[in-house]
Design a protein around this motif. Structure first.
Motif, PDB file in Angstrom:
ATOM      1  N   ASN A 236     -18.264  48.156  67.289  1.00  0.00           N
ATOM      2  CA  ASN A 236     -18.967  49.346  67.778  1.00  0.00           C
ATOM      3  C   ASN A 236     -20.406  49.023  68.158  1.00  0.00           C
ATOM      4  OD1 ASN A 236     -16.651  50.804  67.387  1.00  0.00           O
ATOM      5  ND2 ASN A 236     -17.409  52.013  65.669  1.00  0.00           N
ATOM      6  N   LEU A 237     -21.033  48.133  67.391  1.00  0.00           N
ATOM      7  CA  LEU A 237     -22.395  47.709  67.741  1.00  0.00           C
ATOM      8  C   LEU A 237     -22.409  46.986  69.083  1.00  0.00           C
ATOM      9  CD1 LEU A 237     -23.629  46.478  64.242  1.00  0.00           C
ATOM     10  CD2 LEU A 237     -24.639  48.346  65.568  1.00  0.00           C
ATOM     11  N   LEU A 238     -21.446  46.100  69.281  1.00  0.00           N
ATOM     12  CA  LEU A 238     -21.348  45.386  70.559  1.00  0.00           C
ATOM     13  C   LEU A 238     -21.116  46.370  71.705  1.00  0.00           C
ATOM     14  CD1 LEU A 238     -19.115  42.400  69.412  1.00  0.00           C
ATOM     15  CD2 LEU A 238     -21.505  42.233  70.133  1.00  0.00           C
TER      16      LEU A 238
ATOM     17  N   VAL B 173     -24.923  40.914  68.309  1.00  0.00           N
ATOM     18  CA  VAL B 173     -24.665  40.850  66.870  1.00  0.00           C
ATOM     19  C   VAL B 173     -24.527  39.397  66.435  1.00  0.00           C
ATOM     20  CG1 VAL B 173     -23.145  41.545  64.980  1.00  0.00           C
ATOM     21  CG2 VAL B 173     -23.499  43.095  66.923  1.00  0.00           C
ATOM     22  N   VAL B 174     -25.243  39.053  65.368  1.00  0.00           N
ATOM     23  CA  VAL B 174     -25.117  37.750  64.719  1.00  0.00           C
ATOM     24  C   VAL B 174     -24.497  38.003  63.350  1.00  0.00           C
ATOM     25  CG1 VAL B 174     -26.324  35.714  63.833  1.00  0.00           C
ATOM     26  CG2 VAL B 174     -27.140  36.852  65.921  1.00  0.00           C
TER      27      VAL B 174
ATOM     28  N   CYS C  64     -12.675  35.598  64.256  1.00  0.00           N
ATOM     29  CA  CYS C  64     -12.634  37.023  64.602  1.00  0.00           C
ATOM     30  C   CYS C  64     -14.004  37.505  65.080  1.00  0.00           C
ATOM     31  CB  CYS C  64     -12.164  37.853  63.402  1.00  0.00           C
ATOM     32  SG  CYS C  64     -13.306  37.931  62.008  1.00  0.00           S
ATOM     33  N   ILE C  65     -15.074  36.860  64.611  1.00  0.00           N
ATOM     34  CA  ILE C  65     -16.424  37.211  65.054  1.00  0.00           C
ATOM     35  C   ILE C  65     -16.612  36.796  66.503  1.00  0.00           C
ATOM     36  CG2 ILE C  65     -18.883  36.730  64.710  1.00  0.00           C
ATOM     37  CD1 ILE C  65     -18.257  36.289  61.722  1.00  0.00           C
ATOM     38  N   VAL C  66     -16.240  35.561  66.799  1.00  0.00           N
ATOM     39  CA  VAL C  66     -16.406  35.022  68.160  1.00  0.00           C
ATOM     40  C   VAL C  66     -15.526  35.773  69.157  1.00  0.00           C
ATOM     41  CG1 VAL C  66     -16.161  32.963  69.597  1.00  0.00           C
ATOM     42  CG2 VAL C  66     -17.022  32.760  67.249  1.00  0.00           C
ATOM     43  N   SER C  67     -14.269  36.030  68.767  1.00  0.00           N
ATOM     44  CA  SER C  67     -13.344  36.704  69.685  1.00  0.00           C
ATOM     45  C   SER C  67     -13.783  38.132  69.976  1.00  0.00           C
ATOM     46  CB  SER C  67     -11.918  36.687  69.124  1.00  0.00           C
ATOM     47  OG  SER C  67     -11.853  37.400  67.898  1.00  0.00           O
ATOM     48  N   ALA C  68     -14.540  38.734  69.049  1.00  0.00           N
ATOM     49  CA  ALA C  68     -15.052  40.087  69.285  1.00  0.00           C
ATOM     50  C   ALA C  68     -16.219  40.086  70.264  1.00  0.00           C
ATOM     51  CB  ALA C  68     -15.479  40.720  67.963  1.00  0.00           C
ATOM     52  N   GLY C  69     -16.854  38.905  70.426  1.00  0.00           N
ATOM     53  CA  GLY C  69     -17.989  38.795  71.345  1.00  0.00           C
ATOM     54  C   GLY C  69     -19.327  38.655  70.667  1.00  0.00           C
ATOM     55  N   ALA C  70     -19.315  38.446  69.327  1.00  0.00           N
ATOM     56  CA  ALA C  70     -20.554  38.271  68.565  1.00  0.00           C
ATOM     57  C   ALA C  70     -20.824  36.789  68.336  1.00  0.00           C
ATOM     58  CB  ALA C  70     -20.460  39.010  67.233  1.00  0.00           C
ATOM     59  N   VAL C  71     -21.977  36.503  67.773  1.00  0.00           N
ATOM     60  CA  VAL C  71     -22.370  35.131  67.434  1.00  0.00           C
ATOM     61  C   VAL C  71     -22.000  34.879  65.978  1.00  0.00           C
ATOM     62  CG1 VAL C  71     -24.284  33.517  67.176  1.00  0.00           C
ATOM     63  CG2 VAL C  71     -24.261  35.150  69.085  1.00  0.00           C
ATOM     64  N   ALA C  72     -21.261  33.811  65.715  1.00  0.00           N
ATOM     65  CA  ALA C  72     -20.893  33.456  64.347  1.00  0.00           C
ATOM     66  C   ALA C  72     -21.958  32.551  63.752  1.00  0.00           C
ATOM     67  CB  ALA C  72     -19.536  32.762  64.322  1.00  0.00           C
TER      68      ALA C  72
END
Length: 297
Positions: free
Chosen positions: A21-23, A29-30, A39-47
């Protein structure tokens, strides 16, 4: 308020839809998770590689964790958030914990200039995905107000509850309702099946009746079908919250007889080996006693 990257530690059942939701709200998002960072990377965030990295890159950080020991480790371990804590940084702590535990962490962080806000989410994971449910925040009113755009990117319904700890208090009240509601739903479904009402008719009628509820809608069919996985919320997790509610109720001398009765169901489910199963599995305890066990394909 667009503060640059927003930090997330704890990307589980509730944390992952919060991150998404933040993205979707336009925030970078980091995030850090000890396992399965894909799952973090696939969502589009930085792991991130550590909590310390999250802290170094973000002025606003959310934590959603299973217990106090996990929070203390995330904050104070060698590579914890505190390594890069600084003046003006804000930690929004969304876990369901004892209020005294949150206060202890808040006070330790305050000495380093970091402001901690007490927060809570009252929603199932699917509700967070759909941006339904409620977020409660408490603590510094100015900081809570400044964070409203970020908070509303997670859930549109945000309630400022006043002094630090009140978000936890209202979350525990909400979880009192969840606990009793689920136990009543399990009992009612067993009663309906014992009366010979076809399962599909039973579920459809009750969900749309005056006795319908969020929990009944989310879990009635799962109860009937014996579908305990994946778990949106576990018996062990809810029993932890029930224990917190009962402790507070004893302290203020407020009887909670319905919750006490419900607590036994969750305890029995845990003893049956269903601690990590979805809370819908309390139906297994109730229905087997009634002689109408869940149907399984």
């Amino acid at each position: 308020m667009k503060p640059g990257p927003v930090g997330m530690v704890g990307v589980g059942n509730i944390g992952l839809p919060i991150l998404r939701n933040l993205l979707e709200g336009g925030y970078e998002v980091v995030a850090f998770r000890r396992t399965n960072r894909e799952c973090i990377v696939s969502a589009g965030a930085v792991a991130a590689e550590s909590c310390a990295e999250v802290s170094s890159r973000c002025e606003v950080i959310f934590t959603v964790l299973p217990g106090f020991d996990a929070l203390r480790s995330v904050v104070f371990a060698v590579n914890g958030l505190v390594k890069n804590a600084r003046e003006g940084q804000i930690l929004v702590e969304l876990s369901t914990l004892g209020i005294a535990d949150k206060v202890a962490i808040r006070d330790e962080l305050a000495s380093r200039g970091t402001v901690m806000l007490d927060g809570a989410i009252s929603a199932t994971p699917n509700m967070v995905v759909a941006k339904r449910g409620a977020m409660f925040v408490s603590g510094g009113e100015r900081e809570c107000h400044n964070l409203l755009p970020i908070l509303r990117a997670i859930l549109p319904s945000v309630y400022y509850m006043g002094g630090f700890g009140n978000a936890q208090r209202i979350k525990l009240c909400a979880n009192h309702l969840v606990s009793v509601n689920l136990s009543a739903a399990a009992e009612c479904l067993a009663l309906g099946r014992k009366l010979g009402i076809p399962s599909k008719n039973l579920v459809d009628a009750l969900v749309n009746s005056g006795g319908g509820s969020v929990q009944l809608t989310a879990r009635a069919q799962r109860m009937i079908d014996g579908e305990w996985s994946p778990a949106m919320g576990t018996n062990s997790g809810l029993k932890k919250d029930i224990d917190l509610i009962q402790e507070i109720a004893r302290e203020i001398q407020c009887p909670v007889p319905l919750l006490t009765a419900a607590a036994r169901m969750y305890g029995d489910a845990i003893e049956k080996g269903l601690g990590d199963a979805d809370v819908a599995s309390i139906y297994e305890v109730v229905s087997e006693r009634a002689g109408v066990p869940p149907r399984r394909s």
